[in-house]
Design an enzyme around this catalytic site. Sequence first.
Site, PDB file in Angstrom:
ATOM      1  N   ARG A  79       0.794  -1.334  -0.036  1.00  0.00           N
ATOM      2  CA  ARG A  79      -0.062  -0.181  -0.122  1.00  0.00           C
ATOM      3  C   ARG A  79       0.813   1.376   0.058  1.00  0.00           C
ATOM      4  NH1 ARG A  79      -1.367   1.867   5.392  1.00  0.00           N
ATOM      5  NH2 ARG A  79      -0.458   0.481   6.869  1.00  0.00           N
ATOM      6  N   ASP A  97      -4.565  -2.042  -4.803  1.00  0.00           N
ATOM      7  CA  ASP A  97      -5.474  -0.688  -3.765  1.00  0.00           C
ATOM      8  C   ASP A  97      -6.528  -1.311  -3.540  1.00  0.00           C
ATOM      9  OD1 ASP A  97      -6.481   1.492  -3.055  1.00  0.00           O
ATOM     10  OD2 ASP A  97      -6.211   2.823  -4.682  1.00  0.00           O
ATOM     11  N   TYR A 129      -3.442  -3.500  10.340  1.00  0.00           N
ATOM     12  CA  TYR A 129      -4.428  -2.392  10.201  1.00  0.00           C
ATOM     13  C   TYR A 129      -4.802  -2.065  11.647  1.00  0.00           C
ATOM     14  CZ  TYR A 129      -4.229  -2.853   5.357  1.00  0.00           C
ATOM     15  OH  TYR A 129      -3.861  -2.911   3.840  1.00  0.00           O
ATOM     16  N   ARG A 130      -5.515  -0.893  11.844  1.00  0.00           N
ATOM     17  CA  ARG A 130      -6.260  -0.319  13.171  1.00  0.00           C
ATOM     18  C   ARG A 130      -7.554  -1.276  13.329  1.00  0.00           C
ATOM     19  NH1 ARG A 130      -5.935   5.761  15.077  1.00  0.00           N
ATOM     20  NH2 ARG A 130      -3.828   6.259  14.387  1.00  0.00           N
ATOM     21  N   GLY A 177      -0.110   4.775  18.501  1.00  0.00           N
ATOM     22  CA  GLY A 177       0.937   4.420  19.459  1.00  0.00           C
ATOM     23  C   GLY A 177       2.209   3.709  18.686  1.00  0.00           C
ATOM     24  N   HIS A 178       3.380   3.753  19.310  1.00  0.00           N
ATOM     25  CA  HIS A 178       4.664   3.012  18.841  1.00  0.00           C
ATOM     26  C   HIS A 178       5.029   2.163  20.028  1.00  0.00           C
ATOM     27  CE1 HIS A 178       5.305   4.177  14.817  1.00  0.00           C
ATOM     28  NE2 HIS A 178       5.143   5.523  15.353  1.00  0.00           N
ATOM     29  N   ASP A 179       5.966   1.244  19.649  1.00  0.00           N
ATOM     30  CA  ASP A 179       6.664   0.442  20.590  1.00  0.00           C
ATOM     31  C   ASP A 179       6.769   1.015  21.930  1.00  0.00           C
ATOM     32  OD1 ASP A 179       9.005  -2.243  20.655  1.00  0.00           O
ATOM     33  OD2 ASP A 179       9.480  -0.111  21.800  1.00  0.00           O
ATOM     34  N   ILE A 180       7.292   2.153  22.069  1.00  0.00           N
ATOM     35  CA  ILE A 180       7.677   2.645  23.313  1.00  0.00           C
ATOM     36  C   ILE A 180       6.437   2.951  24.171  1.00  0.00           C
ATOM     37  CG2 ILE A 180       7.793   5.235  22.421  1.00  0.00           C
ATOM     38  CD1 ILE A 180       9.581   5.850  24.250  1.00  0.00           C
ATOM     39  N   TYR A 195       3.519   1.226  24.037  1.00  0.00           N
ATOM     40  CA  TYR A 195       3.127  -0.293  24.186  1.00  0.00           C
ATOM     41  C   TYR A 195       3.856  -0.714  25.542  1.00  0.00           C
ATOM     42  CZ  TYR A 195       1.546   0.642  19.549  1.00  0.00           C
ATOM     43  OH  TYR A 195       0.841   0.978  18.485  1.00  0.00           O
ATOM     44  N   ASP A 215       7.622  -4.253  19.541  1.00  0.00           N
ATOM     45  CA  ASP A 215       7.577  -4.552  18.010  1.00  0.00           C
ATOM     46  C   ASP A 215       7.965  -5.968  17.777  1.00  0.00           C
ATOM     47  OD1 ASP A 215       6.380  -2.001  17.493  1.00  0.00           O
ATOM     48  OD2 ASP A 215       8.246  -1.265  16.217  1.00  0.00           O
TER      49      ASP A 215
END
Length: 369
Positions: free
Chosen positions: A38, A59, A83-84, A124-127, A129, A155
């Site tokens: 994507r 797509d 995905y979310r 969010g990101h790894d930090i 979580y 991650d």
Amino acid sequence: MAGPLHGIRIIELAGLGPAPFCGMLLADHGADVIRIERAGLLSIPNDPTLRGRRSLALDLRREDARDAMRKLVVKSDALIDPYRPGKLETLGLGPGDLHAIKPELVIGRLTGWGQHGPLSERAGHDIDYLALSGMLSLVGPADGRPTPPANLVADYAGGALMLAFAMTAALREVAAGAGEGRVIDCAMSEASAYLGTFLYGMRNAGLWRDEREANLLDGGAGLYGTYACADGRYLAIGAIEPAFRNALVEGLGLSGDPLFSDSLDPSQWPAQREAVAVRIAQKNRDEWLAIFEGADACVAPVLSMAEAPADPHNRARDVFLDTPHGPLPTPAPRYGKDPEPLAEAREAEDLLAELGYSPDQIATLLDNP
């Protein structure tokens, strides 16, 4: 010999960080991984985590692309969804839709906060979580800020590895005759907490304090930590058990010092740290390595990423592979003496032909302006 996942086809919807690493793991161990690209994703040149795939630029906002996706699902065993929550459902490709056409499909849903809960829709990101799991609070100096260990824990350990394990477990269940594949909810925040099970157990038993560098395994113990050598490089020491402790203090020239009669007494740790630090600082790192050569003292050099590929042990086991773009770790673990080869990229056009598309239809389908 083909990898143990040979014959398994997995669709990977393109994402960042843990999703491509999970796809790499599965491809390195023999799976046929089809990556649905994507637009708009961040990338690094020659990203090694994208190796071993067949890649399709579909797509999924277009109905013809979603139709191709459904055809691909029928001929696949599993799907990685990064995905979310709810995104696939809005495309008509949610678990209910996909199981209607392939009941045995294993669907691995990878998110930071999980498919439900107060934070499920939040970025969010790894930090982040890792922070919520309680694990980030453990890492860093006692008198400083918590320090993120790159993105290795949430991650890659909590996300990619946990999902790969769960997917292979679910695929085994399907192979054993289960009528329907699992929908896996892999939340990196709770998987990070799960990785800390032992430490939570120690804390519950009164054997772990909330302060950093105050515990047995976080640099608090005098004989479990890193020490600066005379040349500014570091040694890692993990000599907790009596036999290892004795070998360490002998190599340091501290045999018979009553300070080192017990490595598990927290009241002795500050004095032990100071004594070891003073001694280690008197010689260069390689001098210490020569002293401890062949000794079971649990001493190792803290190697940089530039140094690690040249280490004799790493070279003897082919831990790193020289590539045109630089050294890369070889797949692990192993199924014999030698590591698995890096998975090679494969062409995707034959896949669409396999699904019944003509050359003109393929050209139209892959036309993603």
